[in-house]
Write an enzyme that holds these catalytic residues in place. Structure first.
Site, PDB file in Angstrom:
ATOM      1  N   ASP A 150       0.854  -1.191   0.000  1.00  0.00           N
ATOM      2  CA  ASP A 150       0.000   0.000   0.000  1.00  0.00           C
ATOM      3  C   ASP A 150       0.899   1.253   0.000  1.00  0.00           C
ATOM      4  OD1 ASP A 150      -2.417   1.397   0.213  1.00  0.00           O
ATOM      5  OD2 ASP A 150      -2.412   1.350   2.412  1.00  0.00           O
ATOM      6  N   HIS A 151       0.634   2.180  -0.889  1.00  0.00           N
ATOM      7  CA  HIS A 151       1.376   3.451  -0.960  1.00  0.00           C
ATOM      8  C   HIS A 151       2.895   3.274  -1.039  1.00  0.00           C
ATOM      9  CE1 HIS A 151      -2.129   5.991  -0.460  1.00  0.00           C
ATOM     10  NE2 HIS A 151      -2.548   5.167   0.476  1.00  0.00           N
TER      11      HIS A 151
ATOM     12  N   GLY B 141      -7.590   8.541   7.338  1.00  0.00           N
ATOM     13  CA  GLY B 141      -7.729   8.850   8.758  1.00  0.00           C
ATOM     14  C   GLY B 141      -9.168   8.994   9.213  1.00  0.00           C
TER      15      GLY B 141
ATOM     16  N   ASP C  23      -8.837   1.061   6.488  1.00  0.00           N
ATOM     17  CA  ASP C  23      -7.898   0.841   7.576  1.00  0.00           C
ATOM     18  C   ASP C  23      -8.434   1.471   8.874  1.00  0.00           C
ATOM     19  OD1 ASP C  23      -5.722   0.367   9.182  1.00  0.00           O
ATOM     20  OD2 ASP C  23      -4.295   1.559   8.049  1.00  0.00           O
ATOM     21  N   SER C  24      -8.774   2.757   8.809  1.00  0.00           N
ATOM     22  CA  SER C  24      -9.146   3.493  10.024  1.00  0.00           C
ATOM     23  C   SER C  24     -10.325   2.865  10.776  1.00  0.00           C
ATOM     24  CB  SER C  24      -9.487   4.946   9.692  1.00  0.00           C
ATOM     25  OG  SER C  24      -8.357   5.588   9.171  1.00  0.00           O
TER      26      SER C  24
HETATM   27  P1  13P Z   1      -8.894   4.989   5.701  1.00  0.00           P
HETATM   28  O1  13P Z   1      -7.980   5.824   6.545  1.00  0.00           O
HETATM   29  O2  13P Z   1     -10.117   5.759   5.306  1.00  0.00           O
HETATM   30  O3  13P Z   1      -9.238   3.691   6.329  1.00  0.00           O
HETATM   31  O4  13P Z   1      -8.116   4.662   4.316  1.00  0.00           O
HETATM   32  C1  13P Z   1      -7.173   3.626   4.264  1.00  0.00           C
HETATM   33  C2  13P Z   1      -6.386   3.636   3.003  1.00  0.00           C
HETATM   34  O5  13P Z   1      -6.705   4.277   2.035  1.00  0.00           O
HETATM   35  C3  13P Z   1      -5.187   2.786   2.959  1.00  0.00           C
HETATM   36  O6  13P Z   1      -4.466   2.948   1.782  1.00  0.00           O
HETATM   37  O1  G3H Z   2      -2.881   4.926   3.681  1.00  0.00           O
HETATM   38  C1  G3H Z   2      -2.806   4.822   4.876  1.00  0.00           C
HETATM   39  C2  G3H Z   2      -3.045   3.511   5.557  1.00  0.00           C
HETATM   40  O2  G3H Z   2      -4.089   3.659   6.466  1.00  0.00           O
HETATM   41  C3  G3H Z   2      -1.795   3.002   6.179  1.00  0.00           C
HETATM   42  O3  G3H Z   2      -1.487   3.770   7.293  1.00  0.00           O
HETATM   43  O4  G3H Z   2       0.907   4.342   6.942  1.00  0.00           O
HETATM   44  O5  G3H Z   2      -0.127   4.496   9.194  1.00  0.00           O
HETATM   45  O6  G3H Z   2       0.313   2.259   8.169  1.00  0.00           O
HETATM   46  P1  G3H Z   2       0.010   3.712   7.937  1.00  0.00           P
HETATM   47 ZN    ZN Z   3      -4.531   4.927   0.989  1.00  0.00          ZN
END
Ligand code: 13P
Ligand code: G3H
Ligand code: ZN
Length: 335
Positions: free
Chosen positions: A98-99, A195, A282-283
């Protein structure tokens, strides 16, 4: 070089084909620890949903990148034994970065058995984003690993890169980006952010119960994008709904969350029926986990066995992930 195929993982290509055709979205849930991964697999096996397990670079640092990777890969074995035990079908699992922000990070994940990677060049210029994404795609495709790119910037924290303001994806850029890079899916910015504070109170209206109601996502931009690249898999980041019930439990048990606002689930459901075929959450998991742990601590102050507070947190996650698959993303029964 470890191939994800030997580990029983899949890339996202077939998952997205099914999601576009069936008008649902594949859940992409982040994990950092054992309880989260157990909950994701349990919920997805029980609802028979395909799933993308996501690892951010922050997660790699927190949990030790080698251990975390083995956990992601071990999830396949856990899924197989759980499915056999319950007399259910095995589900497709992708392990996704992710990212990812550099070529080296994406390469390292691909070489150690990830089946999918995101290269997030959205903070670079359009030309540099294309160049970086193309480089990752060329390497990834040699190993049949799928790649997610991003156009447009989400407000909030994107794994150590933070942006005050969002910049919506410009539909006129998507054709050039997709054709020049060769990406398999595209993350877009239409009003979501990362977030638990996705909107400022002044951007929202309040309903009769004093709950903040955020502005609608820019479905008009999504439609424009769909017209430009018909049938192409779109990804929605920042899709947590920030449930008021979880926030209330946290604050009633010593927490201090303020002005928390997410994306209403009806809007995510609407997006999941469109070309959006991967939804990142995630949040919401972080909130439910925190709510369960704070509640246990408040009710049982003498408790000090981690299993006694992490266990209820894991149960709360299972309930939440099942609910998302069944009622929001429509992925239940699509394994
Ligand atoms: P949220 O913070 O809305 O859960 O998004 C998570 C996300 O995009 C992880 O890449
Ligand atoms: O994009 C953000 C995801 O919620 C991952 O969050 O970088 O704190 O692990 P993190
Ligand atoms: Zn994201």
């Amino acid at each position: 070089m470890v191939s994800y195929k030997e580990l029983g993982l899949v890339n996202t290509r077939e998952m997205f084909k099914g999601a576009i055709k069936g008008q649902y979205a594949i859940p992409a849930y982040n994990f950092n620890n054992m309880e989260q991964i157990q909950a994701i697999i349990t919920a997805c096996v029980e609802t028979q949903s395909p799933v993308i397990l996501q690892v951010s670079s922050g997660a790699r640092k927190y949990a030790n990148q080698v251990l975390l990777r083995y956990m992601g890969q071990g999830a396949v074995e856990m899924m197989k034994s759980m499915a056999a035990e319950k007399g259910l079908k095995e589900i497709p699992i992708a392990l996704h970065l992710d990212h990812g922000d550099t070529f080296e990070l994406a390469k390292s994940c691909i070489e150690t058995g990830f089946s999918s990677v995101m290269i997030d060049g959205s903070h670079h210029s359009f030309a540099d984003n294309i160049a970086l994404t193309k480089k990752v795609v060329e390497f990834a495709h040699q190993h049949d690993v799928t790649v997610e790119g991003e156009l447009g910037v989400l407000a909030g924290i994107e794994d150590e890169v933070s942006s005050e303001k969002s910049h919506y994806t410009q539909p006129e850029e998507v054709v050039e980006f997709v054709s020049k890079t060769g990406v398999d899916s595209l993350a877009i910015s239409i009003g979501t952010s990362h977030g638990a504070n996705k909107f400022k109170p002044e951007q929202c209206t309040k309903n009769a119960d004093g709950i903040f109601i955020p502005p609608e996502l820019r479905f008009d931009i999504l439609e424009e994008i769909e017209k430009k690249i018909p049938g192409f898999p779109i990804v929605l980041h920042g899709a947590s709904s920030v449930p008021i019930e979880a926030v209330k439990i946290i604050n009633a048990n010593g927490g201090a969350l303020k002005d928390s606002v997410g994306i209403p689930e009806e809007q995510i459901r609407k997006a999941a029926k469109s070309a959006v075929c991967k939804v990142n959450i995630d949040s919401d998991g972080r909130l439910w986990m925190t709510a369960a742990i704070r509640k246990t601590f408040a009710e049982k102050p003498a408790e000090f066995d981690p299993r006694k507070y992490l266990g209820p947190a894991r149960d709360a996650l299972v309930t939440m992930y099942k609910q998302k698959n069944q009622n929001v993303l429509g992925s239940a029964g699509k394994a």
